[in-house]
Motif scaffolding. Structure first.
Motif: not given
Length: 130
Positions: A11-32
């Protein structure tokens, strides 16, 4: 509680993956300039996920007995410091308050370095600085 270790770790590893993915997506969306950033789930999910990430991390500390600020847990102390740096720089990179592109990019890139550091420390359980 040790019997739950595999479940909590996964569960911890899954939440890490989700955190990293959301960070990258949110930065991309902000830039766009994407409207995705205004979606309710995009505003709520990162906080809910990060709370679960924190809870599972604390549970793993209690199960494994690797405590920060001890000689055996020096890698965990470094990991916590990197997490604090990641959170602070993520805040700078993603906040809507006016910031220069340069400031956002520098914060984003150093936050990514902090993430790599966090993951390296978690995998090796060896301190980088001592």
């Amino acid at each position: 509680m040790a019997a739950f270790y595999p479940l909590i770790k996964n569960l911890h590893l899954a939440t890490v993956w989700i955190t990293v993915t959301l960070f990258l997506l949110r930065f991309y969306w902000l830039r766009q300039g994407s409207a995705m950033l205004t979606r309710r789930w995009v505003r709520i999910l990162p906080h809910a996920n990060d709370t679960l990430l924190l809870v599972t991390g604390v549970l793993l500390v209690l199960i494994t007995h690797f405590y920060p600020f001890t000689p055996q847990g020096s890698w965990l102390t470094e990991k916590l410091l990197a997490v604090i740096i990641y959170i602070a720089l993520g805040f700078v990179a993603l906040r809507r308050r006016p910031r220069t592109d340069r400031t956002r990019w520098i914060a984003f890139l150093i936050a990514l370095i902090a993430l790599v550091t966090i993951i390296t420390l978690a995998l090796t359980k060896m301190p980088l600085w001592g």
